[in-house]
Write a protein that holds these residues in place. Structure first.
Motif, PDB file in Angstrom:
ATOM      1  N   ARG A 182       0.830  -1.206   0.000  1.00 46.63           N
ATOM      2  CA  ARG A 182       0.000   0.000   0.000  1.00 46.63           C
ATOM      3  C   ARG A 182       0.864   1.256   0.000  1.00 46.63           C
ATOM      4  NH1 ARG A 182      -4.153   0.100   4.760  1.00 46.63           N
ATOM      5  NH2 ARG A 182      -4.834  -1.761   3.613  1.00 46.63           N
ATOM      6  N   ASN A 183       1.944   1.219   0.755  1.00 46.52           N
ATOM      7  CA  ASN A 183       2.840   2.375   0.795  1.00 46.52           C
ATOM      8  C   ASN A 183       3.495   2.609  -0.561  1.00 46.52           C
ATOM      9  OD1 ASN A 183       4.361   4.508   1.887  1.00 46.52           O
ATOM     10  ND2 ASN A 183       6.071   3.138   2.310  1.00 46.52           N
ATOM     11  N   SER A 184       3.891   1.526  -1.235  1.00 45.36           N
ATOM     12  CA  SER A 184       4.492   1.676  -2.564  1.00 45.36           C
ATOM     13  C   SER A 184       3.500   2.269  -3.551  1.00 45.36           C
ATOM     14  CB  SER A 184       5.000   0.316  -3.053  1.00 45.36           C
ATOM     15  OG  SER A 184       5.975  -0.210  -2.179  1.00 45.36           O
ATOM     16  N   ILE A 185       2.253   1.797  -3.506  1.00 45.82           N
ATOM     17  CA  ILE A 185       1.231   2.337  -4.419  1.00 45.82           C
ATOM     18  C   ILE A 185       0.964   3.803  -4.119  1.00 45.82           C
ATOM     19  CG2 ILE A 185      -1.180   2.143  -5.097  1.00 45.82           C
ATOM     20  CD1 ILE A 185      -0.983  -0.860  -4.637  1.00 45.82           C
ATOM     21  N   GLU A 186       0.877   4.154  -2.838  1.00 40.42           N
ATOM     22  CA  GLU A 186       0.630   5.552  -2.479  1.00 40.42           C
ATOM     23  C   GLU A 186       1.792   6.450  -2.890  1.00 40.42           C
ATOM     24  OE1 GLU A 186      -0.169   5.644   1.643  1.00 40.42           O
ATOM     25  OE2 GLU A 186      -2.151   4.671   1.490  1.00 40.42           O
ATOM     26  N   ARG A 187       3.023   5.953  -2.695  1.00 40.40           N
ATOM     27  CA  ARG A 187       4.172   6.777  -3.101  1.00 40.40           C
ATOM     28  C   ARG A 187       4.207   6.972  -4.609  1.00 40.40           C
ATOM     29  NH1 ARG A 187       8.722   4.722  -2.663  1.00 40.40           N
ATOM     30  NH2 ARG A 187       8.280   2.640  -1.873  1.00 40.40           N
ATOM     31  N   ARG A 188       3.860   5.919  -5.365  1.00 45.21           N
ATOM     32  CA  ARG A 188       3.826   6.078  -6.810  1.00 45.21           C
ATOM     33  C   ARG A 188       2.690   7.007  -7.233  1.00 45.21           C
ATOM     34  NH1 ARG A 188       2.941   0.981 -10.704  1.00 45.21           N
ATOM     35  NH2 ARG A 188       0.858   1.200  -9.812  1.00 45.21           N
ATOM     36  N   ALA A 189       1.527   6.900  -6.574  1.00 47.04           N
ATOM     37  CA  ALA A 189       0.420   7.805  -6.902  1.00 47.04           C
ATOM     38  C   ALA A 189       0.787   9.244  -6.560  1.00 47.04           C
ATOM     39  CB  ALA A 189      -0.840   7.376  -6.162  1.00 47.04           C
ATOM     40  N   SER A 190       1.457   9.431  -5.409  1.00 44.47           N
ATOM     41  CA  SER A 190       1.890  10.778  -5.039  1.00 44.47           C
ATOM     42  C   SER A 190       2.891  11.329  -6.037  1.00 44.47           C
ATOM     43  CB  SER A 190       2.489  10.753  -3.633  1.00 44.47           C
ATOM     44  OG  SER A 190       2.980  12.026  -3.284  1.00 44.47           O
ATOM     45  N   SER A 191       3.811  10.466  -6.463  1.00 37.20           N
ATOM     46  CA  SER A 191       4.784  10.912  -7.463  1.00 37.20           C
ATOM     47  C   SER A 191       4.100  11.255  -8.776  1.00 37.20           C
ATOM     48  CB  SER A 191       5.836   9.820  -7.667  1.00 37.20           C
ATOM     49  OG  SER A 191       6.741  10.182  -8.681  1.00 37.20           O
ATOM     50  N   SER A 192       3.094  10.443  -9.153  1.00 31.87           N
ATOM     51  CA  SER A 192       2.362  10.735 -10.396  1.00 31.87           C
ATOM     52  C   SER A 192       1.576  12.032 -10.281  1.00 31.87           C
ATOM     53  CB  SER A 192       1.419   9.571 -10.716  1.00 31.87           C
ATOM     54  OG  SER A 192       2.148   8.376 -10.916  1.00 31.87           O
ATOM     55  N   GLU A 193       1.003  12.292  -9.113  1.00 31.40           N
ATOM     56  CA  GLU A 193       0.270  13.548  -8.927  1.00 31.40           C
ATOM     57  C   GLU A 193       1.206  14.754  -8.997  1.00 31.40           C
ATOM     58  OE1 GLU A 193      -1.774  13.204  -5.291  1.00 31.40           O
ATOM     59  OE2 GLU A 193      -3.290  11.778  -6.031  1.00 31.40           O
ATOM     60  N   ASP A 194       2.370  14.622  -8.393  1.00 29.17           N
ATOM     61  CA  ASP A 194       3.336  15.718  -8.490  1.00 29.17           C
ATOM     62  C   ASP A 194       3.772  15.938  -9.929  1.00 29.17           C
ATOM     63  OD1 ASP A 194       3.171  15.960  -5.774  1.00 29.17           O
ATOM     64  OD2 ASP A 194       4.970  14.774  -5.361  1.00 29.17           O
ATOM     65  N   ALA A 195       4.014  14.818 -10.643  1.00 30.30           N
ATOM     66  CA  ALA A 195       4.400  14.952 -12.044  1.00 30.30           C
ATOM     67  C   ALA A 195       3.265  15.544 -12.874  1.00 30.30           C
ATOM     68  CB  ALA A 195       4.801  13.576 -12.598  1.00 30.30           C
ATOM     69  N   LEU A 196       2.030  15.130 -12.590  1.00 29.52           N
ATOM     70  CA  LEU A 196       0.898  15.677 -13.337  1.00 29.52           C
ATOM     71  C   LEU A 196       0.725  17.158 -13.049  1.00 29.52           C
ATOM     72  CD1 LEU A 196      -1.501  15.095 -15.174  1.00 29.52           C
ATOM     73  CD2 LEU A 196      -2.837  14.518 -13.137  1.00 29.52           C
ATOM     74  N   ARG A 197       0.910  17.554 -11.801  1.00 30.23           N
ATOM     75  CA  ARG A 197       0.807  18.964 -11.456  1.00 30.23           C
ATOM     76  C   ARG A 197       1.867  19.784 -12.198  1.00 30.23           C
ATOM     77  NH1 ARG A 197       1.844  18.369  -6.616  1.00 30.23           N
ATOM     78  NH2 ARG A 197      -0.263  17.730  -6.004  1.00 30.23           N
ATOM     79  N   TYR A 198       3.078  19.250 -12.245  1.00 27.50           N
ATOM     80  CA  TYR A 198       4.150  19.958 -12.956  1.00 27.50           C
ATOM     81  C   TYR A 198       3.861  20.013 -14.457  1.00 27.50           C
ATOM     82  CZ  TYR A 198       8.645  20.634 -15.236  1.00 27.50           C
ATOM     83  OH  TYR A 198       9.650  21.082 -16.051  1.00 27.50           O
ATOM     84  N   LEU A 199       3.340  18.904 -15.020  1.00 20.60           N
ATOM     85  CA  LEU A 199       3.053  18.890 -16.454  1.00 20.60           C
ATOM     86  C   LEU A 199       1.937  19.861 -16.809  1.00 20.60           C
ATOM     87  CD1 LEU A 199       3.287  15.064 -17.204  1.00 20.60           C
ATOM     88  CD2 LEU A 199       4.904  16.837 -17.912  1.00 20.60           C
ATOM     89  N   LEU A 200       0.938  19.974 -15.938  1.00 21.15           N
ATOM     90  CA  LEU A 200      -0.143  20.934 -16.217  1.00 21.15           C
ATOM     91  C   LEU A 200       0.386  22.365 -16.198  1.00 21.15           C
ATOM     92  CD1 LEU A 200      -3.054  19.355 -14.142  1.00 21.15           C
ATOM     93  CD2 LEU A 200      -2.779  19.390 -16.626  1.00 21.15           C
ATOM     94  N   GLU A 201       1.245  22.657 -15.234  1.00 26.29           N
ATOM     95  CA  GLU A 201       1.853  23.986 -15.219  1.00 26.29           C
ATOM     96  C   GLU A 201       2.697  24.215 -16.463  1.00 26.29           C
ATOM     97  OE1 GLU A 201       4.031  24.144 -11.641  1.00 26.29           O
ATOM     98  OE2 GLU A 201       2.260  24.225 -10.317  1.00 26.29           O
ATOM     99  N   GLU A 202       3.438  23.200 -16.861  1.00 28.03           N
ATOM    100  CA  GLU A 202       4.263  23.340 -18.062  1.00 28.03           C
ATOM    101  C   GLU A 202       3.393  23.454 -19.308  1.00 28.03           C
ATOM    102  OE1 GLU A 202       8.155  23.625 -19.718  1.00 28.03           O
ATOM    103  OE2 GLU A 202       7.322  23.753 -17.683  1.00 28.03           O
ATOM    104  N   GLU A 203       2.264  22.754 -19.321  1.00 26.90           N
ATOM    105  CA  GLU A 203       1.359  22.842 -20.480  1.00 26.90           C
ATOM    106  C   GLU A 203       0.807  24.257 -20.638  1.00 26.90           C
ATOM    107  OE1 GLU A 203      -2.624  22.908 -22.279  1.00 26.90           O
ATOM    108  OE2 GLU A 203      -2.205  23.001 -20.131  1.00 26.90           O
ATOM    109  N   GLU A 204       0.452  24.906 -19.538  1.00 27.93           N
ATOM    110  CA  GLU A 204      -0.026  26.277 -19.616  1.00 27.93           C
ATOM    111  C   GLU A 204       1.063  27.223 -20.119  1.00 27.93           C
ATOM    112  OE1 GLU A 204      -2.964  27.482 -19.183  1.00 27.93           O
ATOM    113  OE2 GLU A 204      -3.894  25.554 -18.689  1.00 27.93           O
ATOM    114  N   ARG A 205       2.271  27.020 -19.645  1.00 21.54           N
ATOM    115  CA  ARG A 205       3.371  27.890 -20.082  1.00 21.54           C
ATOM    116  C   ARG A 205       3.659  27.696 -21.567  1.00 21.54           C
ATOM    117  NH1 ARG A 205       8.688  27.744 -20.992  1.00 21.54           N
ATOM    118  NH2 ARG A 205       8.761  25.489 -20.597  1.00 21.54           N
ATOM    119  N   LEU A 206       3.721  26.425 -22.022  1.00 17.91           N
ATOM    120  CA  LEU A 206       3.998  26.166 -23.437  1.00 17.91           C
ATOM    121  C   LEU A 206       2.846  26.637 -24.319  1.00 17.91           C
ATOM    122  CD1 LEU A 206       5.592  22.603 -23.229  1.00 17.91           C
ATOM    123  CD2 LEU A 206       6.752  24.785 -23.659  1.00 17.91           C
TER     124      LEU A 206
END
Length: 645
Positions: free
Chosen positions: A221-245
Motif C-alpha cells: 500500500r505504501n508503494s502504491i501511495e508513493r507512486r500515486a503521489s509521485s504521479s500527482e506531483d508529475a501531473l501537477r508539474y506537467l499541467l503547469e508546463e502545459e499552460e506555459r507552453l
C-alpha cells in the motif's frame, strides 16, 4: 590407584647419573593422555555436578523465558511494475532495469524493517490504542493522561497523517512501538529466486499472524501511495508546463502571423503557411523558389543538348559523305526529311520484291520500279547531306537559348537575394512556432499517460502466500536448550578438571616420577585395604589391628605383596650385600606410606631369611608398634627394636 614409593633411597653405588629436578617442565611438550584420563576419573564428580548445573540452568531458562511464535508470509518481486498504459520513457525503462537487479531485492528487504513502515502498521492496525500492551506486552505510555488522550482520539491522529509539506507524521507512541517491532520482523531473500520470506516473531500467535499480514500489506500500500503521489506531483508539474507552453505557442504563432501580414513577399521564398498553425501546409515552395528551380532545370537541359549536338557535329565532319555512317548519327537519322526518304525507299523495295515474283528484270514495270528506287536513294542522299547545316543551325539556337536562360537565372537569383532579407525573420518565427508546437504536443501526451497511470493500483511486490496461524513456538526450543545446557555443563566441567590438572604439580605415575626426578623407580605398590582402595584419611582412622598394613604376610598373593617382593629383588641387584645393609624410607610430609613401605619391605626380607632390624624414626607419631601389635613401653623418642626372622 597405583603410587610410586616416595621414600626409596638409591645407594651411592648406583652408576645412573642424577638429572636436574626439572619437574613437569621437562616434558611439557609431550601429551600425556593417561595422566589426563586418570585426572578425569578422579574428578568425574566435578563434571557430573557441572552437567547437572547446566541441566538445571537450561530448565530454569525454559521456565522463565516466554514462548515465541513465528508467522511467515511469502512475497514475490516482479521484474517490472505491471502497467495498463504502454510507456517507453526513460524513467520506466530505468525502473524496470533496477527491479530486475539484485539490489532491488536488497532494497525491498531493508525497507520491510523500516521504522516508518512499521509505524504505518501500528497506525493501520490500531495497535497504539491500548498503549502498546498488545504488541510489546507492556504499556509504553509514560503517564496515564497522555495514554487516555491517545486512546480516546485515535481517529484524529489517523486523519492527521500529513503535515503542510505532505510528509506523513506519527505520534511518539507510534514511533516507540515501531522501534520495538524492528526486532520482531525478519525478512530473508531466497537464494536464486525473486521471493522474500517475511518472518514476524511474537509471544501471541494471533498477533504474529496479524503483524506478518499487516507488514506485507502496508508495504504494498505504501508503494502504491508513493507512486500515486509521485504521479500527482508529475501531473501537477506537467499541467503547469502545459499552460506555459501554450502561452509561448500562442505568442510565437501571433508573431509569425503579424510578420507575414507586414511582409507578404516573405512567402514567395520559403514556404507559405509553415508557421500559421494550419496542418499540411509545410511542403509547398514559394514562387521565387519555383522559378529558380524551373530555370535551373531548363538551363541544365540546354547545356546537355548543346554538348550532345556538338559531339554529333564532330562525328558528321569526321565521316564526310558516307551516307550509311551518317545515318547512324541520332540527329540525322531522327530528321523528318531523312525519315521520310528512308520510309519511301523501304516502300519501293517492298514493291520491287513483290513484282519480282511475277515479272523479270526487263519488264517495264520492274524497270520503272528500279528507276523510282534510284531516285529515292538520290533524294535520301540529298536529305542526309542537307542535315549538316541544319545541325549547325540547331547548335547555334541551343547556345542562344542557354545564354538567355543564364541571364534569366541571374535575374531570378537577384530577386531571391532581395527577398531573402525579408524571409529570414519569418523563417525564424516559423521555426520557433514549430518548436513550441512540438513541445506542447509532447507535454499533452505525457499528461494523458500520467493521468491514466496514477490510478493504477498495481505494484511489483505481491503476497503469494499468506501467513497461517502458528501452532508451535519457535523459541525457546526445549530439546536444543537442554542439549546446549548439558554440553555447556560438560564443557565447563572438563575445562575445570583439565585446568586443575594443568596447575597441579604433583607426581601421579611412575613415568612422571622417573622423568621428573631423574631416578629409577624400583616398584609401584597399590594402596589397598580390606575393603579395597580407600583414601589416606580413612585409612588413618581405622584401627591398625584391622587394617592390611602387613600385606606381605596377611595377603601374600595380592598385587601389593608381589610389588614388595619386586622391590626386594630390585634392591638386591644394586651391588654387593655388604654395601646395601641399610635402607632408609623417608618423605617430606606425614601419611605418605613410610611405615607401610618399611614394614612390608622388612617382612619381605625376613621371609627370604634375613635378620632385619626395623627402627621407627618418627619421634612424634610412631606407628610400628601398632602395626606389629606390640605395646609401646618406651618414650616416643625411644627406638622400637623389632627382631624379625
Amino acid at each position: 590407584p597405583a603410587h610410586s614409593i616416595p621414600g626409596t633411597t638409591v645407594p651411592t653405588i648406583s652408576e645412573k647419573p642424577v638429572a636436574h629436578l626439572t619437574g613437569q617442565y621437562a616434558e611439557a611438550h609431550n601429551f600425556d593422555f593417561r595422566r589426563l584420563w586418570h585426572s578425569l576419573v578422579e574428578r568425574i564428580w566435578i563434571v557430573a555436578i557441572c552437567v547437572l548445573a547446566g541441566l538445571f540452568l537450561a530448565l530454569g531458562y525454559l521456565a522463565r523465558t516466554p514462548k515465541l511464535y513465528q508467522a511467515h508470509t511469502l512475497l514475490e518481486v516482479e521484474f517490472q511494475e505491471p502497467s495498463f498504459v504502454p510507456t517507453a520513457d526513460y524513467t520506466t525503462r530505468t525502473r524496470s532495469v533496477f527491479l530486475a537487479s539484485q539490489e532491488a531485492l536488497k532494497t525491498i528487504e531493508q525497507n520491510l524493517t523500516n521504522q516508518t513502515l512499521l509505524a504505518r502498521v501500528v497506525r493501520s492496525e490500531g495497535l497504539a490504542q491500548d498503549g502498546g500492551h498488545a504488541v510489546l506486552g507492556q504499556s509504553v505510555v509514560a503517564n496515564k493522561s497522555s495514554s487516555a488522550t491517545e486512546r480516546t482520539e485515535p481517529s484524529q491522529a489517523g486523519n492527521k497523517t500529513q503535515n503542510a509539506s505532505g510528509v506523513t507524521t506519527f505520534t511518539p507512541l507510534e514511533e516507540a512501538l515501531a522501534r520495538g517491532m524492528v526486532g520482531m520482523v525478519t525478512p530473508a531473500i531466497r537464494r536464486g529466486t525473486r521471493l522474500i520470506d517475511l518472518y514476524v516473531t511474537h509471544s501471541d500467535p494471533a498477533m504474529a499472524q496479524r503483524l506478518a499480514e499487516a507488514v506485507g500489506r502496508e508495504y504494498i500500500r505504501n508503494s502504491i501511495e508513493r507512486r500515486a503521489s509521485s504521479s500527482e506531483d508529475a501531473l501537477r508539474y506537467l499541467l503547469e508546463e502545459e499552460e506555459r507552453l501554450k502561452r509561448n505557442l500562442q505568442k510565437s504563432e501571433a508573431a509569425a502571423t503579424e510578420y507575414k501580414a507586414k511582409n507578404p513577399d516573405a512567402l514567395q521564398l520559403g514556404g507559405s503557411a509553415a508557421a500559421t498553425g494550419s496542418q499540411g501546409a509545410g511542403a509547398k515552395g514559394g514562387l521565387v523558389e519555383d522559378n529558380l528551380q524551373d530555370i535551373n532545370t531548363k538551363l541544365t537541359g540546354a547545356r546537355g543538348d548543346q554538348i550532345r549536338l556538338e559531339g554529333q557535329l564532330q562525328q558528321v565532319d569526321h565521316i564526310g559523305n558516307n551516307i550509311d555512317a551518317l545515318l547512324a548519327i541520332p540527329f540525322i537519322s531522327g530528321a523528318t526529311m531523312v525519315a521520310d526518304a528512308r520510309a519511301k525507299i523501304i516502300q519501293i523495295e517492298a514493291g520491287i520484291t513483290t513484282l519480282a515474283l511475277r515479272y523479270k528484270d526487263k519488264h517495264p514495270r520492274m524497270m520503272a520500279a528500279k528507276a523510282s528506287l534510284a531516285e529515292a536513294k538520290v533524294k535520301l542522299r540529298e536529305a542526309v547531306l542537307a542535315q549538316r547545316p541544319i545541325l549547325r543551325n540547331t547548335i547555334e539556337q541551343t547556345k542562344a537559348l542557354e545564354a538567355s536562360l543564364q541571364q534569366a537565372l541571374q535575374n531570378q537569383q537577384g530577386v531571391a537575394v532581395n527577398l531573402n532579407r525579408t524571409a529570414i525573420g519569418y523563417q525564424e518565427l516559423a521555426r520557433q512556432a514549430e518548436t513550441d508546437r512540438a513541445l506542447y504536443e509532447s507535454v499533452l501526451r505525457q499528461i494523458k499517460d500520467t493521468n491514466l497511470a496514477k490510478d493504477v493500483k498495481a505494484n511489483a511486490v505481491s503476497v503469494i502466500e499468506h501467513s497461517p496461524l502458528p501452532n508451535f513456538p519457535v523459541s525457546p526450543r526445549p530439546t536444543k536448550t537442554i542439549l546446549l545446557g548439558l554440553l555447556g555443563g560438560l564443557a565447563v566441567g572438563l575445562a575445570f578438571v583439565f585446568g586443575v590438572d594443568a596447575l597441579d604439580r604433583s607426581i601421579r605415575t611412575v613415568d612422571q616420577a622417573e622423568s621428573t626426578l631423574g631416578l629409577p623407580v624400583f616398584a609401584a605398590v597399590p594402596d589397598t585395604t580390606d575393603e579395597g582402595p580407600v583414601s589416606r584419611l580413612k585409612r588413618r582412622t581405622k584401627a591398625f589391628r584391622r587394617s592390611n598394613y602387613r600385606v606381605v604376610v596377611e595377603t601374600p598373593e595380592s598385587p601389593a605383596a608381589e610389588a614388595f617382593r619386586n622391590l626386594r629383588a630390585a634392591l638386591s641387584l644394586l651391588g654387593p650385600e655388604a654395601e646395601r645393609k641399610v635402607s632408609l624410607f623417608t618423605s617430606a610430609v606425614p601419611n605418605e606410606g613410610k611405615s607401610f613401605t618399611s614394614a612390608n619391605y622388612s617382612l619381605a626380607l625376613a621371609q627370604q631369611g634375613y635378620r632385619v632390624l626395623l627402627i621407627d624414626g618418627d619421634l612424634r607419631r610412631p606407628n610400628m608398634h601398632r602395626i606389629f601389635r606390640f605395646p609401646n613401653a618406651r618414650n616416643n623418642s625411644d627406638e622400637d627394636r623389632l627382631p624379625c626372622g
